[in-house]
Scaffold this motif. Structure first.
Motif: not given
Length: 238
Positions: A173-193
């Motif tokens: 299925a189609p979708g878009i996911s957005v991620f962010a990375r902080d200064a320490s290198g940790a990755i976060f999921h911020t949004y999906s549609t």
């Protein structure tokens, strides 16, 4: 083409100004929604994901290409498929030119599919795209972000997609996911549609919305039944 009422220039201008007020209101509401989207809470990712690309194995961190923000388009291309989804291909046709502008705003963009990388590479070459595109084959990435499903789930017709137990008529299925990375290198999921959430990326649709016939999809068996891979229309843009 159904021809509407023919009016004088003055009458047309009055009608156009009325519509303009509605367009302005929609623009204001879109700005408000964008602000709400950007203010969503984040989820830290503790799982390590690995992908296959042109230079071998890559981690999710690698897909950021040194930037702090990453957009992933979940492109429908499953293992063994002869070619990618035509609708996803329409969307991907619009992304190549955006990459340099996104990079200037600290954003990386990549396509991710579950097909093995060799299958991705063949189709990517055929389409002539320069977009980064990696394979999530063998990882939980697609399952975790609710864009790949088992045959049994598809047959049952009810599983979690687009934030509800609605099902989808395909294993991909189609979708878009957005991620962010902080200064320490940790990755976060911020949004999906999902589903029509990717439609704003298809500029051709918004151009069609400006012309008298519009998208002209009402008589089709499904809205995007007219879409073909760009090398299969049999027409040129000239």
């Amino acid at each position: 083409m159904k021809q509407p009422k023919i009016v004088s220039p003055a009458e047309w201008l009055a009608a156009r100004r009325q519509l303009l007020e509605k367009e302005k209101e929609l623009t204001r509401r879109q700005d408000e929604l964008a602000a709400e989207r950007q203010a969503l809470p984040w989820v830290r990712l503790d799982k390590t994901y690995q992908f296959d690309g042109p230079s071998g194995r890559q981690s999710l961190v690698d897909l950021f290409s040194g930037r702090s923000q990453l957009i992933v388009y979940h492109f429908m291309l499953g293992p063994g498929w002869k070619e990618g989804c035509p609708s996803c291909s329409l969307l991907a046709d619009h992304l190549d030119g955006a990459r340099v502008h996104l990079a200037a705003r600290d954003v990386a963009l990549t396509l991710v599919s579950r097909a093995p990388y060799a299958e991705i590479a063949r189709f990517r070459e055929r389409m002539g795209w320069g977009l980064p595109w990696v394979s999530s084959h063998g990882s939980d990435f697609n399952r975790d972000f609710h864009v790949s499903f088992s045959k049994d789930e598809v047959a049952a017709g009810s599983f979690f997609y687009n934030y509800a137990d609605t099902g989808f008529p395909s294993e991909e299925a189609p979708g878009i996911s957005v991620f962010a990375r902080d200064a320490s290198g940790a990755i976060f999921h911020t949004y999906s549609t999902y589903a029509r959430g990717g439609e704003p990326l298809i500029g051709a649709y918004y151009l069609l919305d400006m012309v008298p016939k519009g998208r002209d999809e009402k008589e089709l068996p499904w809205p995007m039944a007219w879409v073909r891979h760009h090398d299969r229309y049999g027409v040129t843009a000239a």
